[in-house]
Design an enzyme around this catalytic site. Structure first.
Site, PDB file in Angstrom:
ATOM      1  N   LYS A 193     -23.106 -17.584   7.348  1.00  0.00           N
ATOM      2  CA  LYS A 193     -21.878 -17.293   8.083  1.00  0.00           C
ATOM      3  C   LYS A 193     -22.216 -17.187   9.560  1.00  0.00           C
ATOM      4  CE  LYS A 193     -19.669 -13.761   9.538  1.00  0.00           C
ATOM      5  NZ  LYS A 193     -19.053 -14.371  10.770  1.00  0.00           N
ATOM      6  N   ASP A 195     -21.133 -17.071  13.658  1.00  0.00           N
ATOM      7  CA  ASP A 195     -19.992 -16.542  14.392  1.00  0.00           C
ATOM      8  C   ASP A 195     -19.015 -17.683  14.671  1.00  0.00           C
ATOM      9  OD1 ASP A 195     -18.617 -15.894  17.199  1.00  0.00           O
ATOM     10  OD2 ASP A 195     -19.162 -13.999  16.257  1.00  0.00           O
ATOM     11  N   GLY A 244     -27.144  -8.437  14.299  1.00  0.00           N
ATOM     12  CA  GLY A 244     -25.927  -8.045  15.013  1.00  0.00           C
ATOM     13  C   GLY A 244     -25.991  -6.591  15.433  1.00  0.00           C
ATOM     14  N   GLU A 266     -31.596  -6.919  11.710  1.00  0.00           N
ATOM     15  CA  GLU A 266     -32.072  -6.820  13.091  1.00  0.00           C
ATOM     16  C   GLU A 266     -30.879  -6.430  13.938  1.00  0.00           C
ATOM     17  OE1 GLU A 266     -32.071  -8.673  16.379  1.00  0.00           O
ATOM     18  OE2 GLU A 266     -34.159  -9.304  16.559  1.00  0.00           O
ATOM     19  N   CYS A 300     -30.859  -9.295  22.089  1.00  0.00           N
ATOM     20  CA  CYS A 300     -31.111  -7.995  21.469  1.00  0.00           C
ATOM     21  C   CYS A 300     -32.305  -7.286  22.095  1.00  0.00           C
ATOM     22  CB  CYS A 300     -31.358  -8.171  19.964  1.00  0.00           C
ATOM     23  SG  CYS A 300     -29.964  -8.837  19.051  1.00  0.00           S
ATOM     24  N   GLU A 400     -25.582   0.192  24.120  1.00  0.00           N
ATOM     25  CA  GLU A 400     -26.021  -1.148  24.467  1.00  0.00           C
ATOM     26  C   GLU A 400     -24.879  -1.887  25.185  1.00  0.00           C
ATOM     27  OE1 GLU A 400     -28.444  -4.664  22.188  1.00  0.00           O
ATOM     28  OE2 GLU A 400     -26.758  -3.758  21.135  1.00  0.00           O
TER      29      GLU A 400
END
Length: 531
Positions: A193, A195, A244, A266, A300, A400
C-alpha cells in the site's frame, strides 16, 4: 474528467517520458474496483492533476491477498538461486530506468532531481546486498541436539506467506521496493500500500519486477487512505512492514498484535546533532545543512535539533544561516539538476510545517532565516529555516516537524548536551561531530538512538546495508537491512532428529539412579564443551 484531460493540464512541465499511456498503465495495476471514487494525483510543482488513482475497497484487498497467496505457493517452491536470478535482472532494469523513476518520484514528491536519483539507487543497493548474502542467511543450519552424536537439530527459515508493506510518501520508491525485496527473496508474496500522493513511482517499480520475471500476481498493489484500507490490509497479512508516524505505527502494531503476527515499524524521530568543541566547522556546516535540509527536511532520520559547544556556537550559527540562505536561493521546480532545494510534498504538509514555525515565533523563538512559504516557486515550497531560543512549550521543540526547520542550542558541558539530546520520547537517529574519534565514540555510547552517525548526519548508517537499521524508544520496533532485515520475513523452524531412543526413562531403573546419571552427563558435557 479523463486521465488524458487532466494530464494535459500539466503537459507544460511533465517530462516527455511521462505519457498518458504510462500513467494509465501504472494506475491500471492497482487492485481496485472501478466503481470506487479515484484519487486525483497532483504534480506538486504546479498543483495540476496528472491522473486518477483507483482506490481499493476491503473486497479488493481480500481478493488481492488471494491472488498473491496462489502465486506465493509456487514461488516459495522455487530454488533460492532461481528466485535470485529475478532480482539480478531487476537490478539492471532499475538502473537502466533511473530517469523515468526520478521523473515519477518528482511528480509526487516535488524533491530535487539529485535526491530523486539518489533515492532510485537505494533499491539496487539493497538488491545487491541480499544477492550476496541471502544464500548464507537462509541456508538451513544443522546444530547439535540435546544428546551428542545421537541427536541433531536443524534451523530452517521458511517464508511467512504474504507480507503487507505500507510505504510512506517521503521516499516512496526506495522504501516501498527496498522493504519488499528481501520479503520476496525469502519466498513471500507482497501486498503493497503506497501513499496515494506518490504511488506512481512504486507502481513503476512493481512493473519492472514483473519484467524481470517475477511470477504474475505475486506482488499486489492496493491503494486508499489508511483508515479505510488499513484494517483489512493487516487482518489478511502474515507480517506487516510499516514506515510512517509513531501515532499510526501504534495502530498498526495493535492490529498486528491482535492477529498474533509479527510487524516491523520504522517510525518518527526528533533527531539531535551534537557539535563538540573540537569539531571542524569546514566539515560540520555542509554536513549539517544536508542532514537538516536534504529532501526539504522530509526524512525520518533528518536532524531537527543541533547542540553546539559555546566555543563554536556563534560561528556555527552564522555559517549555518548563510548555508541555509544559499540553499534557499537555489530552490526550484524543475526536472533537471539546477535546483538544489525542492518542494514539500503537499500544500497541507507545508501548512503543518509553517504552523510549527509560527507557533515557535509567537512564543518567543528567533527566526534567523526562512520561516516563510514560497508560493512564487510552487504551491508547497517553504524556505530553509533556522531557529534559536526554542523552549520546551513550543510545538517544534518536542514534536517531529518533518520539514526544513532546525533549532540550534548552545551548551558548555558535554554531559548536559548528551542529556538534552536524549530528552525525547524518540530514538531513531543521532549525529556527533568531533575531530577526536575515541571521544566521539564515548559520546555515541551514551546516546539513545538506533542509528548514531559520527561526523555525518544520517547517510553513514542508513546506507550501510549490511548492518540492521531501526529505532529505539518510540521510534520503532524491529529493523531493516542486514541479516535481520531478511530473517524477519521468515518463520524459524526447528527440526529435531533422534537417532536412537535414549531420551526416555529406562524401564525398571529407579528414578534416583537415572537422575544421578543425568547430572553426571550434564557436568561432563559442560567440562568437555559438548553442550
Amino acid at each position: 474528467m479523463s486521465t488524458t484531460e487532466t494530464s494535459t493540464e500539466s503537459a507544460r512541465t511533465l517530462p516527455a517520458r511521462i505519457t498518458d499511456e504510462l500513467i494509465g498503465r501504472l494506475t491500471g495495476m492497482v487492485a481496485a474496483d472501478e466503481a470506487a471514487a479515484p484519487f486525483p494525483m497532483i504534480e506538486v510543482y504546479t498543483g495540476s492533476v496528472v491522473g486518477r488513482l483507483p482506490q481499493s475497497t476491503p473486497a479488493d484487498i481480500t481478493a488481492a491477498y488471494a491472488t498473491a497467496r496462489a502465486a506465493q505457493k509456487a514461488w516459495a517452491a522455487w530454488p533460492l538461486r532461481r528466485r535470485l536470478r529475478v532480482f539480478e535482472r531487476a537490478h539492471e532494469l532499475i538502473l537502466a530506468e533511473h530517469e523515468t523513476i526520478a521523473d515519477l518520484i518528482q511528480i509526487g514528491c516535488g524533491k530535487t532531481r539529485r535526491m530523486a536519483i539518489e533515492e532510485s539507487c537505494d533499491v539496487p543497493m539493497v538488491i545487491s546486498h541480499y544477492l550476496k548474502t541471502a544464500k548464507r542467511v537462509l541456508r538451513p543450519v544443522r546444530r547439535g541436539g540435546p544428546m551428542p552424536l545421537l541427536t541433531t537439530s536443524t534451523e530452517q527459515h521458511r517464508p511467512k506467506g504474504i507480507v503487507a508493506v505500507i510505504a510512506p510518501w517521503n521516499f516512496p520508491f526506495a522504501i516501498a521496493l527496498s522493504d519488499a525485496m528481501p520479503a520476496l527473496m525469502a519466498g513471500n508474496g507482497v501486498v503493497l500500500k503506497p501513499d496515494n500522493k506518490t504511488a506512481l513511482c512504486a507502481l513503476f517499480g512493481v512493473e519492472l519486477l514483473y519484467k524481470a520475471g517475477l511470477p504474475r500476481g505475486l506482488f499486489q498493489v492496493v491503494c486508499g487512505e489508511g483508515p479505510e484500507v488499513g484494517p483489512t490490509l493487516i487482518d489478511n497479512a502474515d507480517f506487516v512492514m510499516f514506515t510512517g508516524s509513531t501515532a499510526t505505527g501504534r495502530i498498526v502494531g495493535e492490529g498486528a498484535g491482535r492477529n498474533l503476527i509479527g510487524c516491523s515499524l520504522e517510525l518518527g524521530g526528533k533527531n539531535p546533532m551534537i557539535v563538540l568543541d573540537d569539531a571542524n566547522l569546514d566539515d560540520v556546516i555542509p554536513g549539517a545543512a544536508f542532514a537538516v535540509f536534504a529532501n526539504s527536511g522530509q526524512a525520518c532520520m533528518h536532524i531537527e535539533r543541533i547542540y553546539v559547544h559555546d566555543r563554536l556556537y556563534d560561528e556555527f550559527v552564522r555559517r549555518l544561516v548563510t548555508a541555509a540562505e544559499e540553499l534557499g536561493s537555489k530552490a526550484g521546480a524543475a526536472y533537471n539538476y539546477a535546483p538544489e532545494f525542492g518542494s514539500l510534498v503537499s500544500v497541507e504538509h507545508m501548512e503543518r510545517v509553517a504552523a510549527h514555525v509560527d507557533d515557535a515565533r509567537a512564543k518567543g523563538a528567533t527566526v534567523l532565516t526562512g520561516g516563510k512559504a514560497r508560493p512564487d516557486i510552487g504551491p508547497a515550497f517553504y524556505e530553509p529555516t533556522v531557529l534559536t531560543d526554542v523552549t520546551p512549550e513550543m510545538t517544534h521543540a518536542t514534536l517531529e516537524t518533518f520539514g526544513p526547520v532546525v533549532s540550534v542550542y548552545r551548551f558548555t558541558d558535554e554531559q548536559e548536551a548528551i542529556r538534552l539530546a536524549n530528552d525525547t520520547s524518540y530514538g531513531l537517529n543521532a549525529s556527533i561531530w568531533s575531530r577526536n574519534l575515541p571521544r566521539a565514540n564515548r559520546v555515541a555510547d551514551q546516546l539513545e538512538a538506533g542509528n548514531i552517525n559520527i561526523n555525518d548526519g544520517f547517510v553513514a548508517t542508513y546506507a550501510a546495508k549490511a548492518t540492521p537499521s531501526g529505532g529505539v524508544k518510540q521510534s520503532g520496533v524491529g529493523t531493516r537491512h542486514g541479516d535481520q532485515g531478511l530473517l524477519k520475513y521468515t518463520d524459524t523452524v526447528n527440526v529435531g532428529v533422534l537417532k536412537r531412543q535414549v531420551l526416555n526413562a529406562r524401564a525398571g531403573l529407579p528414578y534416583e539412579k537415572q537422575l544421578k546419571t543425568t547430572l553426571t552427563m550434564l557436568r561432563l558435557m559442560r567440562r568437555t564443551r559438548l553442550r
